[in-house]
Design a protein around this motif. Structure first.
Motif, PDB file in Angstrom:
ATOM      1  N   TRP A 162      50.079  58.076  35.040  1.00  0.00           N
ATOM      2  CA  TRP A 162      50.204  56.709  35.556  1.00  0.00           C
ATOM      3  C   TRP A 162      48.913  56.272  36.249  1.00  0.00           C
ATOM      4  CZ3 TRP A 162      50.215  54.796  40.666  1.00  0.00           C
ATOM      5  CH2 TRP A 162      50.577  53.460  40.777  1.00  0.00           C
ATOM      6  N   LEU A 163      48.281  57.180  37.000  1.00  0.00           N
ATOM      7  CA  LEU A 163      47.012  56.866  37.657  1.00  0.00           C
ATOM      8  C   LEU A 163      45.921  56.587  36.627  1.00  0.00           C
ATOM      9  CD1 LEU A 163      46.989  59.470  40.573  1.00  0.00           C
ATOM     10  CD2 LEU A 163      47.302  56.987  40.755  1.00  0.00           C
ATOM     11  N   PHE A 164      45.969  57.350  35.516  1.00  0.00           N
ATOM     12  CA  PHE A 164      45.004  57.112  34.441  1.00  0.00           C
ATOM     13  C   PHE A 164      45.180  55.707  33.863  1.00  0.00           C
ATOM     14  CE2 PHE A 164      44.536  56.995  29.785  1.00  0.00           C
ATOM     15  CZ  PHE A 164      43.169  57.195  29.684  1.00  0.00           C
ATOM     16  N   TYR A 165      46.440  55.363  33.572  1.00  0.00           N
ATOM     17  CA  TYR A 165      46.717  54.024  33.040  1.00  0.00           C
ATOM     18  C   TYR A 165      46.309  52.938  34.040  1.00  0.00           C
ATOM     19  CZ  TYR A 165      49.376  55.692  28.999  1.00  0.00           C
ATOM     20  OH  TYR A 165      49.739  56.261  27.806  1.00  0.00           O
ATOM     21  N   ARG A 166      46.607  53.197  35.308  1.00  0.00           N
ATOM     22  CA  ARG A 166      46.288  52.211  36.341  1.00  0.00           C
ATOM     23  C   ARG A 166      44.777  52.016  36.470  1.00  0.00           C
ATOM     24  NH1 ARG A 166      48.878  49.568  40.256  1.00  0.00           N
ATOM     25  NH2 ARG A 166      47.764  49.030  42.169  1.00  0.00           N
ATOM     26  N   LEU A 167      44.035  53.105  36.330  1.00  0.00           N
ATOM     27  CA  LEU A 167      42.575  53.027  36.422  1.00  0.00           C
ATOM     28  C   LEU A 167      41.993  52.274  35.232  1.00  0.00           C
ATOM     29  CD1 LEU A 167      39.876  53.871  37.735  1.00  0.00           C
ATOM     30  CD2 LEU A 167      40.003  55.973  36.381  1.00  0.00           C
ATOM     31  N   ILE A 168      42.397  52.686  34.021  1.00  0.00           N
ATOM     32  CA  ILE A 168      41.816  52.104  32.815  1.00  0.00           C
ATOM     33  C   ILE A 168      42.309  50.675  32.569  1.00  0.00           C
ATOM     34  CG2 ILE A 168      41.559  52.339  30.321  1.00  0.00           C
ATOM     35  CD1 ILE A 168      40.055  54.433  31.941  1.00  0.00           C
ATOM     36  N   TYR A 169      43.627  50.536  32.438  1.00  0.00           N
ATOM     37  CA  TYR A 169      44.182  49.224  32.127  1.00  0.00           C
ATOM     38  C   TYR A 169      44.247  48.328  33.366  1.00  0.00           C
ATOM     39  CZ  TYR A 169      45.561  51.153  27.619  1.00  0.00           C
ATOM     40  OH  TYR A 169      45.544  51.719  26.359  1.00  0.00           O
ATOM     41  N   GLY A 170      44.396  48.942  34.553  1.00  0.00           N
ATOM     42  CA  GLY A 170      44.492  48.153  35.782  1.00  0.00           C
ATOM     43  C   GLY A 170      43.249  47.323  36.045  1.00  0.00           C
ATOM     44  N   ILE A 171      42.084  47.906  35.801  1.00  0.00           N
ATOM     45  CA  ILE A 171      40.825  47.181  36.009  1.00  0.00           C
ATOM     46  C   ILE A 171      40.755  45.966  35.085  1.00  0.00           C
ATOM     47  CG2 ILE A 171      38.317  47.339  35.747  1.00  0.00           C
ATOM     48  CD1 ILE A 171      38.540  50.273  36.598  1.00  0.00           C
ATOM     49  N   LEU A 172      41.133  46.174  33.833  1.00  0.00           N
ATOM     50  CA  LEU A 172      41.082  45.076  32.857  1.00  0.00           C
ATOM     51  C   LEU A 172      42.110  43.993  33.185  1.00  0.00           C
ATOM     52  CD1 LEU A 172      40.666  47.200  29.603  1.00  0.00           C
ATOM     53  CD2 LEU A 172      38.902  45.946  30.835  1.00  0.00           C
ATOM     54  N   LEU A 173      43.303  44.421  33.613  1.00  0.00           N
ATOM     55  CA  LEU A 173      44.328  43.440  33.972  1.00  0.00           C
ATOM     56  C   LEU A 173      43.926  42.649  35.209  1.00  0.00           C
ATOM     57  CD1 LEU A 173      47.697  45.341  33.381  1.00  0.00           C
ATOM     58  CD2 LEU A 173      46.535  43.700  31.895  1.00  0.00           C
ATOM     59  N   LYS A 174      43.236  43.292  36.137  1.00  0.00           N
ATOM     60  CA  LYS A 174      42.771  42.596  37.334  1.00  0.00           C
ATOM     61  C   LYS A 174      41.769  41.502  36.963  1.00  0.00           C
ATOM     62  CE  LYS A 174      40.673  43.363  41.875  1.00  0.00           C
ATOM     63  NZ  LYS A 174      40.074  44.371  42.796  1.00  0.00           N
ATOM     64  N   ARG A 175      40.906  41.804  36.024  1.00  0.00           N
ATOM     65  CA  ARG A 175      39.933  40.804  35.570  1.00  0.00           C
ATOM     66  C   ARG A 175      40.627  39.652  34.838  1.00  0.00           C
ATOM     67  NH1 ARG A 175      35.217  44.893  33.215  1.00  0.00           N
ATOM     68  NH2 ARG A 175      34.576  45.709  35.256  1.00  0.00           N
ATOM     69  N   LEU A 176      41.656  39.994  34.067  1.00  0.00           N
ATOM     70  CA  LEU A 176      42.429  38.940  33.411  1.00  0.00           C
ATOM     71  C   LEU A 176      43.112  38.040  34.431  1.00  0.00           C
ATOM     72  CD1 LEU A 176      44.299  40.407  30.286  1.00  0.00           C
ATOM     73  CD2 LEU A 176      42.553  38.624  30.343  1.00  0.00           C
ATOM     74  N   GLN A 177      43.620  38.665  35.507  1.00  0.00           N
ATOM     75  CA  GLN A 177      44.272  37.891  36.573  1.00  0.00           C
ATOM     76  C   GLN A 177      43.287  36.949  37.244  1.00  0.00           C
ATOM     77  OE1 GLN A 177      47.363  37.648  37.197  1.00  0.00           O
ATOM     78  NE2 GLN A 177      47.349  36.532  39.124  1.00  0.00           N
ATOM     79  N   GLU A 178      42.060  37.406  37.442  1.00  0.00           N
ATOM     80  CA  GLU A 178      41.022  36.543  38.032  1.00  0.00           C
ATOM     81  C   GLU A 178      40.726  35.361  37.116  1.00  0.00           C
ATOM     82  OE1 GLU A 178      37.808  39.230  38.613  1.00  0.00           O
ATOM     83  OE2 GLU A 178      38.674  40.174  40.400  1.00  0.00           O
ATOM     84  N   ASN A 179      40.676  35.620  35.815  1.00  0.00           N
ATOM     85  CA  ASN A 179      40.464  34.527  34.866  1.00  0.00           C
ATOM     86  C   ASN A 179      41.621  33.532  34.901  1.00  0.00           C
ATOM     87  OD1 ASN A 179      38.126  35.788  34.133  1.00  0.00           O
ATOM     88  ND2 ASN A 179      38.876  36.550  32.174  1.00  0.00           N
TER      89      ASN A 179
END
Length: 212
Positions: free
Chosen positions: A186-203
């Motif tokens: 879960w931490l792996f998913y959060r690190l990899i996909y979480g960063i990308l989802l955070k950027r999508l949220q900013e957009n």
């Protein structure tokens, strides 16, 4: 002092006025380009993950010729095929999300596609974790009940009348391993996909500002 402050304000206003002002379309196209790039990376990472799990699946767990193990292997094979099918399904979903975002022609539609992509990624993460946990339980059961070394140990425990206590201990260890491994994944998913989802949220937030 006040005169210096006024001079600084006027100087700042001049610099601000000289900066190029971006139009609505220019800002939208910038956000569209960034969002498209993020979703494309999600698509690429999901493919890399799929290939990684295929390589992991080639590692042999153990060998046994008993019929019980064959039945268990059949169940594990079905689950393995199912997990690969699920991953392929989401890879296709990520690709379709990328195509939709890449061809979006309005800020409102782009916001909708960003939210849809985020939901797809979150669903993918939880489904992957669930399938992984079930697979780990099946592999552990195979090792404990059908591997020759463990079978011999089970017979010794049965003769010593300590089977229940040892099985309880094994169950606690197995559950602990599943939880630890699940958290790490879960931490792996959060690190990899979480960063990308955070950027999508900013957009998404920037697009909301455009719509106001």
């Amino acid at each position: 002092m006040m005169d210096e402050l006024e001079l600084l304000k006027k100087d700042w206003q001049k610099k601000t006025a000289s900066l190029p002002k971006l139009s609505y379309d220019e800002i939208y196209n910038m956000i569209l380009k960034k969002s498209s790039s993020i979703v494309k990376w999600i698509f690429y990472i999901s493919i890399a993950e799929f290939l990684f799990w295929i390589l992991i699946g080639q590692i042999p767990v153990g060998e046994s010729s008993t019929s019980e193990l064959k039945n268990t292997n059949t169940l594990y094979t079905v689950l393995e095929v199912l997990s690969y099918g699920i991953m392929l399904f989401f890879i296709v979903k990520f690709y379709l999300n990328y195509k939709k975002i890449n061809t979006t022609d309005s800020a409102r539609a782009l916001m909708k596609n960003i939210l849809k992509t985020r939901r797809t990624v979150v669903t993918y993460v939880w489904v992957s974790l669930s399938v992984f946990a079930i697979s780990l339980v099946i592999v552990t059961a195979e090792l404990i009940f059908y591997e020759p070394e463990f079978t011999a140990l089970n017979e010794k425990l049965a003769a010593a009348d300590s089977t229940l206590m040892v099985y309880a201990l094994i169950g606690i260890i197995v559950i602990g391993c599943i939880l630890v491994t699940g958290v790490l994944l879960w931490l792996f998913y959060r690190l990899i996909y979480g960063i990308l989802l955070k950027r999508l949220q900013e957009n998404y937030k920037e697009l909301k500002k455009l719509e106001v």
